[in-house]
Design an enzyme around this catalytic site. Structure first.
Site, PDB file in Angstrom:
ATOM      1  N   CYS A 108     -10.578  63.557  57.243  1.00  0.00           N
ATOM      2  CA  CYS A 108      -9.243  64.034  57.608  1.00  0.00           C
ATOM      3  C   CYS A 108      -8.603  63.159  58.691  1.00  0.00           C
ATOM      4  O   CYS A 108      -8.222  62.034  58.388  1.00  0.00           O
ATOM      5  CB  CYS A 108      -9.351  65.508  57.993  1.00  0.00           C
ATOM      6  SG  CYS A 108      -7.822  66.383  57.772  1.00  0.00           S
ATOM      7  N   HIS A 158     -12.818  68.652  54.585  1.00  0.00           N
ATOM      8  CA  HIS A 158     -13.853  68.857  55.619  1.00  0.00           C
ATOM      9  C   HIS A 158     -15.171  69.393  55.055  1.00  0.00           C
ATOM     10  O   HIS A 158     -15.411  70.597  55.103  1.00  0.00           O
ATOM     11  CB  HIS A 158     -13.343  69.892  56.633  1.00  0.00           C
ATOM     12  CG  HIS A 158     -12.229  69.414  57.482  1.00  0.00           C
ATOM     13  ND1 HIS A 158     -12.418  68.753  58.668  1.00  0.00           N
ATOM     14  CD2 HIS A 158     -10.896  69.497  57.313  1.00  0.00           C
ATOM     15  CE1 HIS A 158     -11.261  68.454  59.205  1.00  0.00           C
ATOM     16  NE2 HIS A 158     -10.314  68.887  58.397  1.00  0.00           N
ATOM     17  N   GLU A 179     -17.955  69.301  56.456  1.00  0.00           N
ATOM     18  CA  GLU A 179     -18.771  69.842  57.560  1.00  0.00           C
ATOM     19  C   GLU A 179     -18.485  71.329  57.796  1.00  0.00           C
ATOM     20  O   GLU A 179     -19.208  71.992  58.525  1.00  0.00           O
ATOM     21  CB  GLU A 179     -18.545  69.022  58.847  1.00  0.00           C
ATOM     22  CG  GLU A 179     -17.281  69.314  59.640  1.00  0.00           C
ATOM     23  CD  GLU A 179     -15.996  68.729  59.031  1.00  0.00           C
ATOM     24  OE1 GLU A 179     -16.056  68.178  57.919  1.00  0.00           O
ATOM     25  OE2 GLU A 179     -14.941  68.861  59.670  1.00  0.00           O
TER      26      GLU A 179
HETATM   27  N1  GLN Z   1      -3.058  66.639  60.571  1.00  0.00           N
HETATM   28  C1  GLN Z   1      -4.033  65.986  61.389  1.00  0.00           C
HETATM   29  C2  GLN Z   1      -3.578  64.573  61.770  1.00  0.00           C
HETATM   30  O1  GLN Z   1      -2.590  64.106  61.298  1.00  0.00           O
HETATM   31  C3  GLN Z   1      -5.374  65.911  60.690  1.00  0.00           C
HETATM   32  C4  GLN Z   1      -5.929  67.291  60.467  1.00  0.00           C
HETATM   33  C5  GLN Z   1      -7.418  67.360  60.389  1.00  0.00           C
HETATM   34  O2  GLN Z   1      -8.141  66.453  60.776  1.00  0.00           O
HETATM   35  N2  GLN Z   1      -7.909  68.498  59.915  1.00  0.00           N
HETATM   36  O3  GLN Z   1      -4.200  63.944  62.545  1.00  0.00           O
END
Ligand code: GLN
Length: 213
Positions: free
Chosen positions: A100, A192, A194
């Site tokens: 992410c 995610h 994890e």
């Molecule tokens: N929206 C976040 C970003 O732009 C990422 C979200 C996440 O890591 N769950 O950094």
């Protein structure tokens, strides 16, 4: 037509060399869900090193960059003088896995809004591409590389991978967009793992890190 070779089994021989030590994996611990990645690795028998300073990268075979807030993590990376050491870690052969926000930091190009990134993974990525917090959701995606069952998917303000370069393999998709990608020893998921009980992606990364060493 030649004979079809029979499947062979390997006898573990008493006295043969002990299996090699597991690879050394770090988790970037500046911000975000680093503790949950460390817990997932622990379930695989690996005690992760929490990385807060460049010196902690020494001797690691792989590093996980967790989810969180990529703009905040980037700020801390620059403040802690970790940006260039991470690039050097990659150049020296270290494996990287970003989830992410971590995937955003690895990308070649970041949009929505544009943001500096390490550029070690040939993808273009749109921050918050699946919508805001309220649109966060769970699901499952098929991944032939990791087999059955489908991978559980938790998406929290996840980014959308809008472009992949020619050397990037798409290992799983979500809503028609790449969600799990690999370029050599760099892995990224927009979701995610994890946050689930499924450790297959972590185990896959550990294997890549072991090969990279
Ligand atoms: N929206 C976040 C970003 O732009 C990422 C979200 C996440 O890591 N769950 O950094």
């Amino acid at each position: 037509m030649g004979a079809i070779p029979e499947a062979t089994t390997v006898d573990p021989r008493p006295g043969s060399a002990p299996s090699p030590a597991p690879p050394r994996i770090g988790v970037l611990a500046l911000q975000g869900s680093f503790a949950l990645h460390a817990a997932a690795l622990r379930r695989l028998g690996i005690e992760a090193v929490e990385v807060r300073r460049a010196a902690a990268l020494a001797g690691l075979d792989g590093l996980i960059i967790p989810g969180g807030e990529s703009s905040t993590m980037l700020k801390f990376l620059l403040e802690e003088d970790l940006f260039d050491p991470l690039l050097a870690f990659h150049r020296a052969g270290g494996a990287l896995y970003g989830t992410c926000a971590g995937a955003i930091l690895l990308a070649r190009t970041v949009e929505n809004p544009a943001q500096e990134s390490l550029g070690v993974l040939d993808i273009e990525i749109q921050r918050n591409g699946y919508g805001r917090q309220l649109e966060s959701h769970v699901g499952a995606c098929s991944c032939s590389e990791l087999g059955e069952p489908d991978l559980p998917l938790v998406m929290i303000r996840g980014p959308v991978i809008s472009e992949t370069g020619p050397r990037v393999e798409v290992l799983a998709e979500w809503r028609g967009q790449p969600a799990f990608v690999r370029e050599g020893r760099v892995l990224a998921t927009t979701f995610h793992p994890e946050l689930t009980d499924d450790t297959r992606i972590h185990a896959y990364f550990v294997e890549i890190a072991a090969e990279a060493r």
